[in-house]
Scaffold this active site. Sequence first.
Site, PDB file in Angstrom:
ATOM      1  CG  HIS A  91      -2.423  -0.676   0.806  1.00  0.00           C
ATOM      2  ND1 HIS A  91      -2.795  -1.241  -0.430  1.00  0.00           N
ATOM      3  CD2 HIS A  91      -2.657  -2.276   1.525  1.00  0.00           C
ATOM      4  CE1 HIS A  91      -3.568  -2.474  -0.176  1.00  0.00           C
ATOM      5  NE2 HIS A  91      -3.411  -3.173   0.781  1.00  0.00           N
ATOM      6  NE  ARG A 131      -3.478  -7.052  -7.617  1.00  0.00           N
ATOM      7  CZ  ARG A 131      -4.126  -8.139  -7.467  1.00  0.00           C
ATOM      8  NH1 ARG A 131      -3.861  -7.704  -5.846  1.00  0.00           N
ATOM      9  NH2 ARG A 131      -5.014  -8.634  -8.370  1.00  0.00           N
ATOM     10  NE  ARG A 163      -4.428  -3.731  -8.019  1.00  0.00           N
ATOM     11  CZ  ARG A 163      -5.836  -4.791  -8.300  1.00  0.00           C
ATOM     12  NH1 ARG A 163      -5.498  -4.635  -7.543  1.00  0.00           N
ATOM     13  NH2 ARG A 163      -6.142  -5.281  -9.313  1.00  0.00           N
ATOM     14  CG  HIS A 164      -0.062  -2.586  -5.564  1.00  0.00           C
ATOM     15  ND1 HIS A 164       0.804  -3.452  -5.335  1.00  0.00           N
ATOM     16  CD2 HIS A 164      -0.763  -2.882  -5.258  1.00  0.00           C
ATOM     17  CE1 HIS A 164       0.550  -4.730  -4.884  1.00  0.00           C
ATOM     18  NE2 HIS A 164      -0.782  -4.401  -4.841  1.00  0.00           N
ATOM     19  CB  THR A 211      -6.225 -12.039  -2.757  1.00  0.00           C
ATOM     20  OG1 THR A 211      -4.230 -11.277  -2.809  1.00  0.00           O
ATOM     21  CG2 THR A 211      -5.874 -12.987  -3.169  1.00  0.00           C
ATOM     22  CD  GLU A 234      -0.314 -15.569   4.261  1.00  0.00           C
ATOM     23  OE1 GLU A 234       0.373 -15.259   2.953  1.00  0.00           O
ATOM     24  OE2 GLU A 234      -1.648 -13.918   3.920  1.00  0.00           O
ATOM     25  CG  HIS A 252      -7.178 -11.007   3.265  1.00  0.00           C
ATOM     26  ND1 HIS A 252      -6.362 -10.741   2.196  1.00  0.00           N
ATOM     27  CD2 HIS A 252      -8.729 -10.020   3.306  1.00  0.00           C
ATOM     28  CE1 HIS A 252      -7.608 -10.037   0.857  1.00  0.00           C
ATOM     29  NE2 HIS A 252      -8.174  -9.119   2.011  1.00  0.00           N
ATOM     30  N   GLY A 289      -0.871  -5.764   6.308  1.00  0.00           N
ATOM     31  CA  GLY A 289      -0.587  -4.991   5.466  1.00  0.00           C
ATOM     32  C   GLY A 289      -1.146  -3.655   5.674  1.00  0.00           C
ATOM     33  CG  HIS A 290      -5.660  -1.991   4.463  1.00  0.00           C
ATOM     34  ND1 HIS A 290      -6.817  -1.744   5.471  1.00  0.00           N
ATOM     35  CD2 HIS A 290      -5.401  -1.556   2.953  1.00  0.00           C
ATOM     36  CE1 HIS A 290      -7.199  -0.934   4.788  1.00  0.00           C
ATOM     37  NE2 HIS A 290      -7.111  -0.072   3.698  1.00  0.00           N
TER      38      HIS A 290
HETATM   39  N1  PXP Z   1      -2.073 -12.666   2.384  1.00  0.00           N
HETATM   40  C1  PXP Z   1      -1.968 -12.730   1.458  1.00  0.00           C
HETATM   41  C2  PXP Z   1      -2.375 -13.592   0.752  1.00  0.00           C
HETATM   42  C3  PXP Z   1      -2.435 -11.229   0.784  1.00  0.00           C
HETATM   43  O1  PXP Z   1      -3.172 -11.460   0.104  1.00  0.00           O
HETATM   44  C4  PXP Z   1      -3.083 -10.303   1.880  1.00  0.00           C
HETATM   45  C5  PXP Z   1      -2.740  -9.103   1.185  1.00  0.00           C
HETATM   46  O2  PXP Z   1      -2.598  -8.579  -0.010  1.00  0.00           O
HETATM   47  C6  PXP Z   1      -2.077 -10.246   2.981  1.00  0.00           C
HETATM   48  C7  PXP Z   1      -1.235 -11.317   2.979  1.00  0.00           C
HETATM   49  C8  PXP Z   1      -2.234  -8.985   3.496  1.00  0.00           C
HETATM   50  O3  PXP Z   1      -3.793  -8.546   4.398  1.00  0.00           O
HETATM   51  P1  PXP Z   1      -3.988  -7.015   4.696  1.00  0.00           P
HETATM   52  O4  PXP Z   1      -3.204  -6.017   3.836  1.00  0.00           O
HETATM   53  O5  PXP Z   1      -5.361  -6.834   4.996  1.00  0.00           O
HETATM   54  O6  PXP Z   1      -3.004  -7.067   6.028  1.00  0.00           O
END
Ligand code: PXP
Length: 237
Positions: free
Chosen positions: A10, A45, A49-50, A101, A151, A190, A212-213
């Site tokens: 991000h 990707r 895109r990023h 994803t 994962e 995620h 991440g987010h």
């Molecule tokens: N794991 C996978 C496989 C993902 O695709 C993502 C999102 O890019 C994440 C973890 C991290 O998710 P989030 O950005 O919601 O923390």
Amino acid sequence: MIRLSVNVDHVATLREARGGREPDPVTAALICELAGADGITVHLRLDRRHIKERDLYLLRKLLKTELNLEMAVTEEMLKIALDVKPDQCTLVPERPEELTTEGGLDIVRHREAVKEAVRRLHEAGIKVSIFVEPNEEQIRMAKEVGADRIELNTKNYSEAPPKRRGEELERLRRAAELAGKLGLEVNAGHGLNVQNLPPIAKLPNLREVSIGHSIISRAIFIGLEKAVKEILEILHR
Ligand code: PXP
């Protein structure tokens, strides 16, 4: 101790909003490392895109911790992975229109292609994780195609209303237990954040979380170093 891999996609998303040079996901990754993160995750990707190749190659050169490349199972991505040699590749499904994803990889359906990808990545000394739903058939198939790790997709858990959260957590717990029995290492990710992480950190056999987010979002208000440290504090309790 459960490991933290910070996804810096991000930061690149924000850079691409202006098409310039900042903010730089590579700088972000180095700050995450200094704050104590155990690794960095990027998703190259198909539409770029990023994250771009430039980011991936610089990260490979500069990181002292583990580099995890999330990638679709395509010939293009495999060639890049075999050249960059990340410490871990996480195989994910990819749909061009998706915002992020959307679910785990259907290994049962793509069994031969996934098996061949795992074989080629292993030949280059790369550990392979597969992003999966907490589903018995998929986890057994992850083992069969030769993955080192899975994962677990925590999307349903993180988005569940409070009264369904326990049910989703139980599904993840059973999946993590099965993976452990099969000799697979367990990562999870995620939608994880400071609020919903504590029960996930107690899953059996958990090796690493990928976040991440929420970290990048909180970094805007409290700084990246602090956003990483508050997650580590939960993982190290
Ligand atoms: N794991 C996978 C496989 C993902 O695709 C993502 C999102 O890019 C994440 C973890 C991290 O998710 P989030 O950005 O919601 O923390």
